[in-house]
Design a protein around this motif. Structure first.
Motif, mmCIF file in Angstrom:
data_model
loop_
_atom_site.group_PDB
_atom_site.id
_atom_site.type_symbol
_atom_site.label_atom_id
_atom_site.label_comp_id
_atom_site.label_asym_id
_atom_site.label_seq_id
_atom_site.Cartn_x
_atom_site.Cartn_y
_atom_site.Cartn_z
ATOM 1 N N SER A 30 1.693 -18.952 8.501
ATOM 2 C CA SER A 30 0.038 -18.924 8.421
ATOM 3 C C SER A 30 -0.271 -20.285 7.946
ATOM 4 C CB SER A 30 -0.439 -17.963 7.605
ATOM 5 O OG SER A 30 0.053 -17.750 6.044
ATOM 6 N N LEU A 42 -7.633 -16.182 13.374
ATOM 7 C CA LEU A 42 -6.628 -16.356 14.629
ATOM 8 C C LEU A 42 -5.222 -15.822 14.523
ATOM 9 C CD1 LEU A 42 -7.722 -20.028 15.545
ATOM 10 C CD2 LEU A 42 -8.820 -17.738 16.209
ATOM 11 N N PHE A 44 -1.872 -16.171 16.488
ATOM 12 C CA PHE A 44 -1.184 -16.644 17.857
ATOM 13 C C PHE A 44 0.053 -15.999 18.185
ATOM 14 C CE2 PHE A 44 -3.583 -20.104 15.656
ATOM 15 C CZ PHE A 44 -4.299 -20.835 16.898
ATOM 16 N N TYR A 55 3.573 -22.882 17.073
ATOM 17 C CA TYR A 55 2.052 -23.116 16.806
ATOM 18 C C TYR A 55 2.178 -23.763 15.366
ATOM 19 C CZ TYR A 55 0.879 -19.895 20.205
ATOM 20 O OH TYR A 55 0.723 -19.354 21.458
ATOM 21 N N TRP A 59 -1.010 -26.576 15.566
ATOM 22 C CA TRP A 59 -2.189 -25.656 15.835
ATOM 23 C C TRP A 59 -2.580 -24.939 14.896
ATOM 24 C CZ3 TRP A 59 -3.068 -23.281 21.294
ATOM 25 C CH2 TRP A 59 -3.330 -24.189 22.434
ATOM 26 N N LEU A 60 -1.812 -24.417 13.731
ATOM 27 C CA LEU A 60 -2.116 -23.575 12.764
ATOM 28 C C LEU A 60 -2.552 -24.542 11.508
ATOM 29 C CD1 LEU A 60 1.116 -21.538 11.856
ATOM 30 C CD2 LEU A 60 -1.144 -20.849 12.853
ATOM 31 N N ALA A 63 -6.004 -25.683 12.844
ATOM 32 C CA ALA A 63 -7.372 -24.614 12.658
ATOM 33 C C ALA A 63 -7.665 -24.344 11.495
ATOM 34 C CB ALA A 63 -6.632 -23.317 13.416
ATOM 35 N N ALA A 70 -5.422 -19.248 10.191
ATOM 36 C CA ALA A 70 -4.543 -19.039 11.197
ATOM 37 C C ALA A 70 -3.379 -18.382 11.027
ATOM 38 C CB ALA A 70 -4.558 -20.327 11.826
#
Length: 278
Positions: A30, A42, A44, A55, A59-60, A63, A70
């Motif tokens: 996270s 979110l 994922f 991720y 991306w984590l 975000a 995330a």
């Protein structure tokens, strides 16, 4: 009988109570924003062979920097989750539903590749705020045929219980440095044999609970998912796909990874859910 009662009857499955999914240790990574801004949460879900690490790479954190809590789950047998050599799609969807149900509030489910198919199955059991299908591999004989045409040497072993293999050219664009491509490829594992077979031949998922908004995105240059499959997936949910030319299948790890995640976050800001239960 009320609409609420009808839906409750539809999602109660006696055979699932009779044959529950075996418990397993689940890895959840996270990244949360420093200040809570009320943005959607979110969750994922990675594709086959990938784990939550895919991720966590970009991306984590991105975000969270934009104010979105995330989380990423590694389905059983993937990443740091417990081993599960006989897992099937039902077990993977169960892991997603269980993790989502334990989060602080109603989640947006984001699935990549075969993880998009897992999310599609999970949507029939979890009332997601919204869903995002990234380069979705939604299964069935059309997927099987496309995989054989595009990657016969990597697909045929999966038919006989071997590992489904994807090449560097399929996963990433030429823009990604070779060192990064090799590093990511070295972390790839394999899905369970039953799950791979279901991916290639399985039936369509059941309708989503609550009819959440669904965004489909991918690349027209994806060597795993053809553009026609992106269009079919988007039409299933009443929309058109959002395309990112020049990228490979693993959009979250490719050189221009910021573009798709920013598009997802922008869509969530502009497309508020009807109901946030939390």
């Amino acid at each position: 009988m009320s609409e609420r009662t009808i839906e409750r009857v539809r999602i109660m499955r006696s055979w699932e109570w009779a044959r529950p999914v075996r418990p397993v240790r689940r890895e959840v990574l996270s990244a949360t924003p420093e200040l809570e801004e009320g943005q959607p949460l979110l969750l994922f879900v990675p594709g086959f062979g990938h784990g939550a690490w895919a991720y966590a790479e970009h991306w984590l954190g991105h975000a969270a920097e934009r104010g979105f809590p995330a989380y990423a789950v590694s389905p059983r047998g993937h990443g740091g989750s417990g081993p599960a050599p006989e897992a099937n799609l039902r077990a993977y969807a169960h892991d997603v539903v269980q993790v989502a149900a334990g989060l602080p509030r109603q989640a947006v489910l984001v699935g990549h590749g075969a993880g998009a198919l897992v999310v599609a199955h999970a949507l029939a059991r979890y009332p997601a705020r919204a869903a995002v299908l990234v380069a979705p591999v939604l299964g069935g004989w059309a997927t099987f045929g496309a995989a054989l045409r595009r990657n016969p040497l990597g697909t045929l072993p999966a038919v006989f219980g071997g590992r489904l293999r994807l090449s560097r050219r399929q996963l990433f664009s030429r823009e990604l440095p070779d060192a990064d491509a090799r590093r990511h490829a070295a972390r790839l594992g394999r899905a369970a044999r039953r799950a791979q077979w279901q991916l290639l031949t399985g039936a369509d998922p059941e309708p989503a609970v609550g009819r959440p908004p669904v965004l489909v995105l991918g690349s027209p240059d994806d060597r795993v998912v053809p553009s026609s499959a992106l269009t079919r997936a988007a039409r299933r949910y009443g929309s058109a796909p959002l395309l990112f030319p020049g990228m490979g299948h693993d959009l979250m790890l490719d050189a221009r990874w910021r573009e798709p995640i920013d598009a997802i976050l922008d869509w969530l800001v502009k497309h508020p859910a009807r109901d946030d239960r939390g």
